[in-house]
Write an enzyme that holds these catalytic residues in place. Sequence first.
Site, PDB file in Angstrom:
ATOM      1  N   CYS A 121       3.444  10.309  10.349  1.00  0.00           N
ATOM      2  CA  CYS A 121       2.685   9.626  11.563  1.00  0.00           C
ATOM      3  C   CYS A 121       2.135   9.224  12.633  1.00  0.00           C
ATOM      4  O   CYS A 121       2.072  10.527  13.016  1.00  0.00           O
ATOM      5  CB  CYS A 121       4.408   8.480  12.099  1.00  0.00           C
ATOM      6  SG  CYS A 121       4.872   7.084  14.112  1.00  0.00           S
ATOM      7  N   TRP A 145      13.955   6.713   9.020  1.00  0.00           N
ATOM      8  CA  TRP A 145      13.677   8.073   9.106  1.00  0.00           C
ATOM      9  C   TRP A 145      14.815   9.640   8.689  1.00  0.00           C
ATOM     10  O   TRP A 145      15.397   8.799   9.495  1.00  0.00           O
ATOM     11  CB  TRP A 145      12.998   8.467  10.201  1.00  0.00           C
ATOM     12  CG  TRP A 145      11.883   7.920  10.056  1.00  0.00           C
ATOM     13  CD1 TRP A 145      11.717   6.822  10.776  1.00  0.00           C
ATOM     14  CD2 TRP A 145      10.360   7.960  10.075  1.00  0.00           C
ATOM     15  NE1 TRP A 145       9.756   5.815  11.054  1.00  0.00           N
ATOM     16  CE2 TRP A 145       9.307   7.400  10.312  1.00  0.00           C
ATOM     17  CE3 TRP A 145       9.674   9.049   9.363  1.00  0.00           C
ATOM     18  CZ2 TRP A 145       8.224   7.216   9.935  1.00  0.00           C
ATOM     19  CZ3 TRP A 145       8.112   9.232   8.647  1.00  0.00           C
ATOM     20  CH2 TRP A 145       7.116   7.918   9.459  1.00  0.00           C
ATOM     21  N   THR A 178      11.842   3.466  14.742  1.00  0.00           N
ATOM     22  CA  THR A 178      10.866   3.686  14.850  1.00  0.00           C
ATOM     23  C   THR A 178      10.788   5.290  15.577  1.00  0.00           C
ATOM     24  O   THR A 178      11.717   6.077  16.175  1.00  0.00           O
ATOM     25  CB  THR A 178       9.563   3.514  15.836  1.00  0.00           C
ATOM     26  OG1 THR A 178      10.506   3.234  17.296  1.00  0.00           O
ATOM     27  CG2 THR A 178       9.575   1.940  15.245  1.00  0.00           C
ATOM     28  N   VAL A 179       9.426   6.005  14.388  1.00  0.00           N
ATOM     29  CA  VAL A 179       9.330   7.371  16.075  1.00  0.00           C
ATOM     30  C   VAL A 179       7.815   7.379  16.361  1.00  0.00           C
ATOM     31  O   VAL A 179       7.186   6.764  15.354  1.00  0.00           O
ATOM     32  CB  VAL A 179       8.826   8.609  14.192  1.00  0.00           C
ATOM     33  CG1 VAL A 179      10.462   9.194  14.247  1.00  0.00           C
ATOM     34  CG2 VAL A 179       8.171   8.480  13.372  1.00  0.00           C
ATOM     35  N   TYR A 215      -4.277  -0.731   9.871  1.00  0.00           N
ATOM     36  CA  TYR A 215      -3.060  -1.498   9.227  1.00  0.00           C
ATOM     37  C   TYR A 215      -3.081  -2.885   8.903  1.00  0.00           C
ATOM     38  O   TYR A 215      -2.711  -3.089   8.091  1.00  0.00           O
ATOM     39  CB  TYR A 215      -1.869  -1.152  10.385  1.00  0.00           C
ATOM     40  CG  TYR A 215      -1.339   0.305  10.290  1.00  0.00           C
ATOM     41  CD1 TYR A 215      -0.296   0.333   9.421  1.00  0.00           C
ATOM     42  CD2 TYR A 215      -2.176   1.316  11.409  1.00  0.00           C
ATOM     43  CE1 TYR A 215       0.661   1.973   9.729  1.00  0.00           C
ATOM     44  CE2 TYR A 215      -1.085   2.610  11.055  1.00  0.00           C
ATOM     45  CZ  TYR A 215       0.552   2.098  10.234  1.00  0.00           C
ATOM     46  OH  TYR A 215       0.029   3.853  10.279  1.00  0.00           O
TER      47      TYR A 215
END
Length: 342
Positions: A61, A94, A128-129, A192
């Site tokens: 990521c 994740w 999220t990370v 993105y």
Amino acid sequence: MTNTDDTSNAKNPHDTPGVYVDKGKDFNRDMRYITTRITVEGEDGYEVEPNRYRLIAAQACPWANRAIIVRRLLGLEDVISMGLAGPVHDPRSWTFDLDPDGVDPVLGIERLQEAYFKRQADYPRGITVPAMVDERDGAVVTNDFDQITRDFASQWKEFHREGAPNLWPEEHAEEMESVMKRVFTEVNNGVYRCGFAGSQESYDAAYDRLWTALDWLEERLADRRYLMGDTITEADVRLFTTLVRFDAVYHGHFKANRQKLSEMPVLWAYARDLYQTPGFGETVDFEQIKAHYYVVHKDINPTQIIPKGPSEDVWLTQHGRESLGGRPFGDGTAPDPKRPLK
């Protein structure tokens, strides 16, 4: 970084595995994060304290990669532990499939989702990370990727390694904010916007915006070694994590294909310069990067076939940026590139 719709009550599109494109619409990143901060004074209830917090990241990521780089540049490895999730996740979360038995050895969990639910039951947005987790109770403190690295620099100064660089020089602060804003909206998020465009019109507009910004960066970096001049700042970290993924993923997978990065002489040399600088290249895992994008985004790549190229060796070729002068770490020193990431 996982994305969700901008409306708080909307169904998370990741409830449908592999669906990232909202047909007929522009891509809009959900920017609602857990904004709790870890500070010296502990105003939000979380005080800077060594060996209390765990950074959960993923080398796949770009948003997490910046936290990995900043942690290493500042030498925070001995006071902030790090867990790395695998590159391929499902709609729920994740996962720690890189660890023995698929369990994070410190938090004792299989999915990052569990840490979010410990903070807020049935947390409704993207898992999220990067995320900072309190090791005491296993709950997420914050997933605000923009603020996490700012606080690494400002709130954790007491624990920076000797020779840590100044990633936020006061004399460049105002210009840095302007540059980083444009890099984020037009480049980091711009790729993105191309890849997840839901219509031809959306894609065309996103493509034009992206390349306008990349041309601006090509010009800006032609006569200065780094974005803010002679030394590396966090602005360079934030740009690097997109550039290092460009030819491997964004050029083809996200259709950002006017040129490859390797066909833009200034940006290509700049990116290789950073890649070969301690603290940067050793944080990059191209196989994980490709696995993440080409496998997880099934609506864009339904076969889930992962391309073999491009060769990683090209990142180690001569870049010639030394001719511009400068000192990468200013008055500081380089981190040890051979130190294990964790």
